[in-house]
Design a protein around this motif. Sequence first.
Motif, PDB file in Angstrom:
ATOM      1  N   VAL A  59       0.851  -1.183   0.000  1.00 49.38           N
ATOM      2  CA  VAL A  59       0.000   0.000   0.000  1.00 49.38           C
ATOM      3  C   VAL A  59       0.892   1.240   0.000  1.00 49.38           C
ATOM      4  O   VAL A  59       1.892   1.316   0.714  1.00 49.38           O
ATOM      5  N   LEU A  60       0.519   2.207  -0.839  1.00 50.75           N
ATOM      6  CA  LEU A  60       1.231   3.478  -0.965  1.00 50.75           C
ATOM      7  C   LEU A  60       0.275   4.586  -0.522  1.00 50.75           C
ATOM      8  O   LEU A  60      -0.609   4.992  -1.290  1.00 50.75           O
ATOM      9  N   PRO A  61       0.410   5.083   0.705  1.00 51.59           N
ATOM     10  CA  PRO A  61      -0.563   6.059   1.218  1.00 51.59           C
ATOM     11  C   PRO A  61      -0.567   7.389   0.474  1.00 51.59           C
ATOM     12  O   PRO A  61      -1.586   8.076   0.461  1.00 51.59           O
ATOM     13  N   GLU A  62       0.560   7.763  -0.138  1.00 51.65           N
ATOM     14  CA  GLU A  62       0.645   9.084  -0.774  1.00 51.65           C
ATOM     15  C   GLU A  62       0.251   8.986  -2.246  1.00 51.65           C
ATOM     16  O   GLU A  62       1.021   9.309  -3.156  1.00 51.65           O
ATOM     17  N   ALA A 101       4.974  -5.839  -7.712  1.00 52.33           N
ATOM     18  CA  ALA A 101       4.049  -5.988  -6.587  1.00 52.33           C
ATOM     19  C   ALA A 101       2.647  -5.602  -7.025  1.00 52.33           C
ATOM     20  O   ALA A 101       2.456  -4.873  -8.003  1.00 52.33           O
ATOM     21  N   GLU A 102       1.675  -6.104  -6.272  1.00 51.97           N
ATOM     22  CA  GLU A 102       0.316  -5.576  -6.367  1.00 51.97           C
ATOM     23  C   GLU A 102       0.281  -4.285  -5.558  1.00 51.97           C
ATOM     24  O   GLU A 102       0.921  -4.185  -4.510  1.00 51.97           O
ATOM     25  N   LEU A 103      -0.476  -3.290  -6.028  1.00 57.91           N
ATOM     26  CA  LEU A 103      -0.440  -1.983  -5.374  1.00 57.91           C
ATOM     27  C   LEU A 103      -1.832  -1.483  -5.021  1.00 57.91           C
ATOM     28  O   LEU A 103      -2.785  -1.668  -5.788  1.00 57.91           O
ATOM     29  N   THR A 104      -1.915  -0.824  -3.860  1.00 59.22           N
ATOM     30  CA  THR A 104      -3.077  -0.016  -3.511  1.00 59.22           C
ATOM     31  C   THR A 104      -2.606   1.401  -3.256  1.00 59.22           C
ATOM     32  O   THR A 104      -1.639   1.615  -2.511  1.00 59.22           O
ATOM     33  N   LEU A 136      -2.092   3.090 -14.748  1.00 56.91           N
ATOM     34  CA  LEU A 136      -2.321   2.589 -13.394  1.00 56.91           C
ATOM     35  C   LEU A 136      -3.585   1.739 -13.319  1.00 56.91           C
ATOM     36  O   LEU A 136      -4.182   1.585 -12.250  1.00 56.91           O
ATOM     37  N   ALA A 137      -3.967   1.171 -14.453  1.00 59.10           N
ATOM     38  CA  ALA A 137      -5.180   0.356 -14.479  1.00 59.10           C
ATOM     39  C   ALA A 137      -5.067  -0.833 -13.529  1.00 59.10           C
ATOM     40  O   ALA A 137      -6.074  -1.299 -12.982  1.00 59.10           O
ATOM     41  N   GLY A 138      -3.857  -1.326 -13.310  1.00 57.10           N
ATOM     42  CA  GLY A 138      -3.678  -2.483 -12.434  1.00 57.10           C
ATOM     43  C   GLY A 138      -3.625  -2.158 -10.967  1.00 57.10           C
ATOM     44  O   GLY A 138      -3.512  -3.069 -10.134  1.00 57.10           O
ATOM     45  N   ALA A 139      -3.686  -0.873 -10.603  1.00 61.59           N
ATOM     46  CA  ALA A 139      -3.622  -0.484  -9.191  1.00 61.59           C
ATOM     47  C   ALA A 139      -5.020  -0.321  -8.619  1.00 61.59           C
ATOM     48  O   ALA A 139      -5.938   0.140  -9.288  1.00 61.59           O
TER      49      ALA A 139
END
Length: 680
Positions: free
Chosen positions: A374-377, A396-399, A418-421
Amino acid sequence: MTRAVYVAAGEAGSNKGTVALGMVELLSRQVETVGVFRPVVRAGREDALINTVRSRFQLALPYADCAGVTYDEVHADAERAAGDVVARYRALARRCDAVVVVGTDYTDVGAPTELGFNARLAADLGTPVINVVSGKDRTASRIAAAVELSSRELAHHHAHELAVVVTRAAAGPLAITHPTPLFVLPETPSLRAPTVADLLDACDGRFFLGQREGLGREVSALMVGAMSLPGILDRYTEGAAVIIPCDRAAALLPGLIAAHVSPGFPALSAVVVTGGTDLPAPVDRLLRGMAIPLPVIATDYDTFDTATRLSVVEGRFTPEAGGKIDTALRLVAEHVDGGLLLDRLAIAKTDVVTPLMFEYELLDRARSRRRHIVLPEGEEPRILRAADILLRRGVAELTLLGDEERIRAQAAQLGLDLAGARVLSPFDADLRERFAREYAQVRAHRGMTVALARDTVTDVSYFGTLMVHTGMADGMVSGAAHTTAHTIRPAFEILRLGLVSSVFFMCLADRVLVYGDCAVNPDPTAGQLADIAIASARTAARFGVEPLIAMLSYSTGASGAGAEVDKVRTATELVRERRPDLQVEGPIQYDAAVDPAVALAKMPGSRVAGRATVFVVPDLNTGNNLYKAVQRSAGAVAVGPVLQGLGKPVNDLSRGATVADIVTTVAVTAAQVRDDPRPA
């Protein structure tokens, strides 16, 4: 002996550049110095693929050393040209541990079969061939026939086939029996899509206005803006390049730029102005005073000629085409057995570890397990650019946390995919309530209530940490836009298992060292130093660094006394008691820890002195100065701080972090994830 491989194709449009890039990356993980060589190049301009490889893999090789002869020289005297190619190749090979040779591009060699031409060159160079065969619009039987035909052609000219790579294949298995290894890369449309830089070259254009960084964007479609602005706005699609004549640019450009930044319209890749750029002075002044977030290029061709030229352009690899390069590298990494190819090339892994080798090892390690970070920013542009690279490379998988509409619109304006995020709002009602109850339970001993927690958990750092805590993500990376305290305080409250400390991976020219703790504990006790040493050894081993621990002090062995030396001496004994399997020495000075000659004089017989890989500093003041001094003075690449002592990994970024720093930190975080509850 230099090892080399020749990447050759039997026809145009094979995407052999993808295979070549993948081979350079594969070899870069194994040996210190990799070269790229093109036997034949066009005269008059530098070869884009050579420069792409030189830029992407930081090759310290002049362009001229990577190019053989020109097509004109082949036509004039083929035999002499072949001799010159061999001489130039050997001169390059003497400077490299491995070389990737990339065959001709089916332009104008003029041989009856260009594959035969490349096969003869490969035989002359003594390099095995990766035979690239296009699967585009072919059935399995036709692909099998093409493979057989090209393999026979190679054998006829005494070239040794290392492997076959079928590119641009349709989805689904491809059952072909072949005597050498055969790999299949699926058709990937983005690899064929031109970039804005490709369009600029095709129309002999020039950069006119806007964002040069956008020259690497992929162009999904072309549209001739021959109607009014409302008509154009109603018809253009995401990623399109709009072609407009210069006499209408004053009327259309401001509107197209406004539409590009508006969330209600698709994002453009570029605007191409035809017929010159004689804009009225007030409009020119207006546009040059604007922050235009896309490239505007100009050409002297008229609209018809420009559209004709641009309609036939296919994508190619250039140094600016970062997204295309990342997609290619991921494709090869996922579908080609690199270990098998290295075995067939008989390339042993060197003991030297360069910064680039360490980076690729990190990416490989992360990619092999595909964790969720997870990327909060999520609204920070550097984070978005890094996310695009991470997704293209399959790291990695990303949120991403933030407002989804704003994030998607910003990504489109930046030309990012960023379709995969996944994008989540920290104000999502269901998750806010769930996390508030979870946080209140974890911090109940501090008087936390659900009512108070409802406000706390909407902070992106708390929200992201709670995603990790509850298993919605495996790790978190933040700090590009927040302080270290803001990033790691929630992790200390929620995920801490014991003493939290940190290490930096210091990537020198020929090895990787581990420094701890240079970021968290100001003045650790002897017991805490022992904990830091054990945790640092565990982290080092996890990332392929054999832990030989040096407990640093201003004194070596029994030569000194005093509270600071005694603390280090006690810590060393505690490490030996708690982990007798670890090799540790201390107190020891830095020179005795790294220099075998000094070690022989100051601490003869030690298994660590002169060979240390893990350095534990006595306090934060020493550690922070040490890593920064080595980073600046020795030109080392510092990866970190990497946190230790948390149940699940959370890592902090510098607010000055580059996109590359973010990518590396996410890879480290993904690789830290454990399948057991011990500290990361």
